[in-house]
Design a protein around this motif. Structure first.
Motif, PDB file in Angstrom:
ATOM      1  N   ALA A 198       1.060   4.231  -2.822  1.00 54.70           N
ATOM      2  CA  ALA A 198       1.074   5.799  -2.416  1.00 54.70           C
ATOM      3  C   ALA A 198       2.264   6.565  -3.022  1.00 54.70           C
ATOM      4  O   ALA A 198       1.996   7.653  -3.546  1.00 54.70           O
ATOM      5  CB  ALA A 198       0.699   5.864  -1.096  1.00 54.70           C
ATOM      6  N   ARG A 201      -1.297   3.827   2.892  1.00 54.26           N
ATOM      7  CA  ARG A 201      -1.619   4.606   1.946  1.00 54.26           C
ATOM      8  C   ARG A 201      -1.225   6.099   2.377  1.00 54.26           C
ATOM      9  O   ARG A 201      -0.685   6.717   2.068  1.00 54.26           O
ATOM     10  CB  ARG A 201      -2.886   4.353   1.285  1.00 54.26           C
ATOM     11  CG  ARG A 201      -2.413   4.469  -0.446  1.00 54.26           C
ATOM     12  CD  ARG A 201      -3.818   4.285  -1.145  1.00 54.26           C
ATOM     13  NE  ARG A 201      -3.294   5.087  -2.627  1.00 54.26           N
ATOM     14  CZ  ARG A 201      -2.923   4.618  -3.528  1.00 54.26           C
ATOM     15  NH1 ARG A 201      -2.784   3.280  -3.737  1.00 54.26           N
ATOM     16  NH2 ARG A 201      -2.563   5.483  -4.558  1.00 54.26           N
ATOM     17  N   LYS A 210       2.090   8.781   2.309  1.00 51.67           N
ATOM     18  CA  LYS A 210       1.718  10.450   1.713  1.00 51.67           C
ATOM     19  C   LYS A 210       2.091  11.250   2.970  1.00 51.67           C
ATOM     20  O   LYS A 210       2.674  12.336   2.495  1.00 51.67           O
ATOM     21  CB  LYS A 210       0.398  10.526   1.533  1.00 51.67           C
ATOM     22  CG  LYS A 210      -0.114  10.017   0.089  1.00 51.67           C
ATOM     23  CD  LYS A 210       0.540  10.846  -1.043  1.00 51.67           C
ATOM     24  CE  LYS A 210       0.392  10.085  -2.376  1.00 51.67           C
ATOM     25  NZ  LYS A 210       0.998  10.649  -3.437  1.00 51.67           N
ATOM     26  N   ASP A 259       1.823   6.722  -6.831  1.00 48.95           N
ATOM     27  CA  ASP A 259       0.457   7.297  -7.034  1.00 48.95           C
ATOM     28  C   ASP A 259      -0.129   6.323  -8.018  1.00 48.95           C
ATOM     29  O   ASP A 259      -0.653   6.498  -8.932  1.00 48.95           O
ATOM     30  CB  ASP A 259       0.542   8.582  -7.801  1.00 48.95           C
ATOM     31  CG  ASP A 259       0.278   9.697  -6.681  1.00 48.95           C
ATOM     32  OD1 ASP A 259      -0.733   9.578  -5.652  1.00 48.95           O
ATOM     33  OD2 ASP A 259       0.967  10.781  -6.589  1.00 48.95           O
ATOM     34  N   GLU A 304      -7.519   8.031   0.684  1.00 48.91           N
ATOM     35  CA  GLU A 304      -5.983   8.891   0.737  1.00 48.91           C
ATOM     36  C   GLU A 304      -6.311  10.372   0.396  1.00 48.91           C
ATOM     37  O   GLU A 304      -5.760  11.291   1.314  1.00 48.91           O
ATOM     38  CB  GLU A 304      -5.015   8.317   0.049  1.00 48.91           C
ATOM     39  CG  GLU A 304      -3.620   8.977  -0.106  1.00 48.91           C
ATOM     40  CD  GLU A 304      -3.028   8.827  -1.462  1.00 48.91           C
ATOM     41  OE1 GLU A 304      -3.009   7.764  -1.852  1.00 48.91           O
ATOM     42  OE2 GLU A 304      -2.669   9.750  -1.916  1.00 48.91           O
ATOM     43  N   GLN A 334      -4.181   0.416  -6.180  1.00 50.37           N
ATOM     44  CA  GLN A 334      -3.607  -0.844  -5.426  1.00 50.37           C
ATOM     45  C   GLN A 334      -4.896  -1.896  -5.305  1.00 50.37           C
ATOM     46  O   GLN A 334      -5.946  -1.475  -5.207  1.00 50.37           O
ATOM     47  CB  GLN A 334      -3.372  -0.554  -4.125  1.00 50.37           C
ATOM     48  CG  GLN A 334      -4.326   0.094  -3.047  1.00 50.37           C
ATOM     49  CD  GLN A 334      -3.874   0.501  -1.842  1.00 50.37           C
ATOM     50  OE1 GLN A 334      -2.847   1.378  -1.697  1.00 50.37           O
ATOM     51  NE2 GLN A 334      -4.370   0.065  -0.780  1.00 50.37           N
ATOM     52  N   GLN A 348       0.854  -1.188  -0.078  1.00 53.49           N
ATOM     53  CA  GLN A 348      -0.048  -0.017  -0.048  1.00 53.49           C
ATOM     54  C   GLN A 348       0.715   1.351  -0.186  1.00 53.49           C
ATOM     55  O   GLN A 348       0.528   2.271  -0.856  1.00 53.49           O
ATOM     56  CB  GLN A 348      -0.863   0.047   0.991  1.00 53.49           C
ATOM     57  CG  GLN A 348      -2.001  -0.864   1.377  1.00 53.49           C
ATOM     58  CD  GLN A 348      -1.388  -2.116   1.948  1.00 53.49           C
ATOM     59  OE1 GLN A 348      -0.107  -2.866   1.806  1.00 53.49           O
ATOM     60  NE2 GLN A 348      -2.258  -2.740   3.100  1.00 53.49           N
ATOM     61  N   ALA A 391      -9.190   2.914  -1.242  1.00 53.63           N
ATOM     62  CA  ALA A 391      -8.041   3.285  -0.511  1.00 53.63           C
ATOM     63  C   ALA A 391      -7.576   4.690  -1.351  1.00 53.63           C
ATOM     64  O   ALA A 391      -7.124   5.839  -0.691  1.00 53.63           O
ATOM     65  CB  ALA A 391      -6.542   2.380  -0.644  1.00 53.63           C
ATOM     66  N   GLU A 392      -7.637   4.770  -2.564  1.00 55.22           N
ATOM     67  CA  GLU A 392      -7.145   5.959  -3.339  1.00 55.22           C
ATOM     68  C   GLU A 392      -8.052   7.183  -3.034  1.00 55.22           C
ATOM     69  O   GLU A 392      -7.269   8.295  -2.513  1.00 55.22           O
ATOM     70  CB  GLU A 392      -7.072   5.604  -4.799  1.00 55.22           C
ATOM     71  CG  GLU A 392      -6.160   4.496  -5.293  1.00 55.22           C
ATOM     72  CD  GLU A 392      -6.814   3.131  -5.057  1.00 55.22           C
ATOM     73  OE1 GLU A 392      -8.022   2.920  -4.523  1.00 55.22           O
ATOM     74  OE2 GLU A 392      -5.940   2.113  -5.435  1.00 55.22           O
TER      75      GLU A 392
END
Lengths: 248, 309
Positions: free
Chosen positions: A133, B101, B105, A136, B74, A139, A129, B70-71
């Motif tokens: 990130a 994630r 970041k 970018d 985040e 996942q 994960q 998740a995207e």
């Protein structure tokens, strides 16, 4: 499609872990080490993609001590094409591993990274994960099934309560769960062939990222020991004991 | 000190897991807010506002976070972190999916599956399938943490926080939800169940697993679990798996049937209050942690037990 598979050398699944008396960690001296079981599933999935003509090249990468080369060899014997060992004797936390892998991805430009959902030593469940990130990329964690569909990847995921299917634009990261496949054993001829496959050795410094640990281990202790109770004669005795204990 | 808790829910109801995370968050010693991200999850936001000790609820409503992938999560959480010192997730598949994630970041090393908060920088967490407990101190300015539910009591529901709206992130994102296939069951949810009946490889087949385990579970009002060996063999779905790489449970009663008790399984259930083991192998390691052990043929003993209840 080029596939990158990171693998980790960990204490073998069957070894009974012992905490060091000075509470600094667990005793890893003279214990059997193996490839993290989830990473075997990642390698297997990559090899199956190659056998199906979907993947063209499989690059294996490991971050760890010199002996991690054996882990890479195992992956090459299963069907990986070549390896990269980023050699270090220090503990690299998942964030540091993800940063190193992000650099490897920049160099290697894979379309897909397949990684185990967790390592059975520190049980963090983070690296895939974090890598997603940092890059970018989308996942698909805890994969139960994956299928390439043009420029996208359909991943069915093990989630609490059942299965969830997501569609990811490639390039993407997949972390694998138990039921994705059953890893093969490398055959003797393949083990011999793997000895000739290339493993490039690197150092973390080659990648110019900060991998200094963020966590300090204060102590590592034994968990509280649960005492064995009693054996009961028969079902009737069991029922009466449970009633007395107030749990039924 | 302010701590953000990410709500665990299905757009209809707030999971009890969230109340447990709030208890962990309170131990940081500061304000605790809850973020509810979903689509049409107004009831969830209202329920979150009632969790004891919560200052306010942030409610993001939109299609992009309907499934809490998740995207988009985040994209939602990271900008909010300007106002928080820590963000806590339940160590569920949803929390485990998004937390790292967010951590990456923020350039933070996540602390996974904590079982205790010593102070706002120091945490306890199990490693090596629970065979060692590690205390770690984080040097990161912000903390990203997942919380093991079995280690914390659920916070009460007598609070009255305010609800504030925050914007759901706008796409497009590189992942999209396609479908889901949820196991429909009238039984309690495994991770939070008060009673669990688990079956192992000795059941021998999926049919026998259902035939032997289900009636006992239903009689007890228990959730059904399984060992990794039983899941591997295809007797039970992965969602039933109790252990290091499955679910961690700590019910009042755990009944292990035909489970030998590999350390990886024990890691998932040894904090149960009362453990019963039924196994015909008297040397099985499960008996070393069982309060009541019955050495017997499960195919005879379990139906008898079911009948006796």
């Amino acid at each position: 499609m080029k596939v990158l598979v990171p693998v980790k050398r960990v204490i073998d699944y069957n070894v009974k872990v012992r905490v060091k008396p000075d509470k600094t960690g667990v005793d890893l001296a003279n214990v059997k080490m193996s490839m993290n079981p989830f990473d075997e599933i990642s390698v297997e999935e990559a090899v199956r993609l190659k056998e199906a003509g979907t993947a063209t090249e499989i690059v294996i990468v490991s971050i760890g001590p010199q002996q991690a080369q054996e882990t890479i060899r195992t992956a090459l014997a299963m069907g990986g094409d070549r390896g990269i060992l980023i050699k270090t004797d220090e503990t690299v936390e998942p964030l540091g591993v993800a940063k190193l892998l992000a650099k490897v991805v920049e160099e290697e430009k894979p379309d897909l990274v397949i990684v185990g959902k967790q390592a059975i030593d520190d049980d963090s469940n983070q690296t895939g994960q974090m890598l997603a990130a940092l890059l970018d990329w989308p996942q698909g964690t805890f994969a139960y099934k994956l299928e390439k569909d043009g420029d996208a990847l359909t991943v069915t995921r093990e989630v609490d309560g059942g299965l969830q299917t997501v569609k990811l634009a490639l390039p993407a990261i997949v972390t694998v769960d138990l039921r994705l496949n059953e890893p093969r054993y490398a055959s003797l001829p393949n083990i011999m062939k793997a000895k000739k496959k290339e493993i490039v050795e690197k150092a973390p410094a080659d990648y110019g990222v900060d991998i200094a640990p963020r966590l300090t281990v204060v102590q590592v202790t034994e968990p509280p020991v649960r005492q064995a109770g009693e054996k009961v004669e028969d079902v009737a005795t069991l029922v009466s004991k449970l009633k007395t204990a107030g749990v039924i | 000190m302010a701590v953000l808790v990410i709500a665990e829910h299905d757009n209809a109801a707030l999971s009890d897991a969230t109340n447990k995370v709030v208890t962990a968050a309170a131990k940081f010693g500061g304000d605790v807010d809850i973020l509810v991200a979903g689509e049409g999850a107004g009831d969830v936001a209202a329920a979150a506002a009632k969790v004891a000790g919560v200052r306010k609820v942030l409610h993001a409503d939109g299609a992009s976070v309907a499934k809490q992938l998740a995207e988009p999560m985040e994209a939602l959480i990271v900008p909010l972190m300007g106002g928080y010192d820590a963000v806590l997730f339940a160590a569920t598949t949803a929390g485990k999916n998004m937390a790292p994630r967010v951590a990456a970041k923020l350039d933070v090393m996540q602390i996974s599956e904590i079982t205790d908060v010593i102070d706002a920088d120091t945490f306890e967490r199990p490693i090596y399938a629970g065979n060692a407990i590690m205390t770690v101190k984080s040097s990161d300015a912000k903390k990203v943490v997942t919380v093991r539910g079995t280690a914390f009591e659920a916070a009460g529901n007598d609070g009255s926080a305010s609800v504030e709206t925050v914007a759901a992130p706008a796409g497009p994102f590189k992942s999209e939800f396609v479908s889901e296939e949820m196991v429909k069951s009238d039984r309690p949810e495994l991770a939070g169940a008060k009673r669990v009946v688990s079956g192992g490889r000795a059941l021998g087949s999926a049919e026998k697993f259902q035939e032997v385990i289900f009636p006992l579970a239903d009689k007890l009002g228990a959730a059904v679990g399984a060992s990794r060996a039983a899941v591997d063999a295809g007797y039970a779905p992965n969602d039933y798996q109790v252990g290091q790489t499955g679910k961690i449970v700590a019910p009042e009663l755990y009944v292990a049937i035909g489970i030998s008790g590999a350390i990886q399984h024990l890691a998932g259930m040894k904090d149960s209050k009362v453990i019963v083991a039924i196994n015909k192998d008297e040397e099985a390691p499960i008996f070393q942690v069982a309060d009541y052990g019955l050495v017997a043929d499960l195919f005879v003993a379990v139906p008898e037990l079911t009948g006796a209840l």
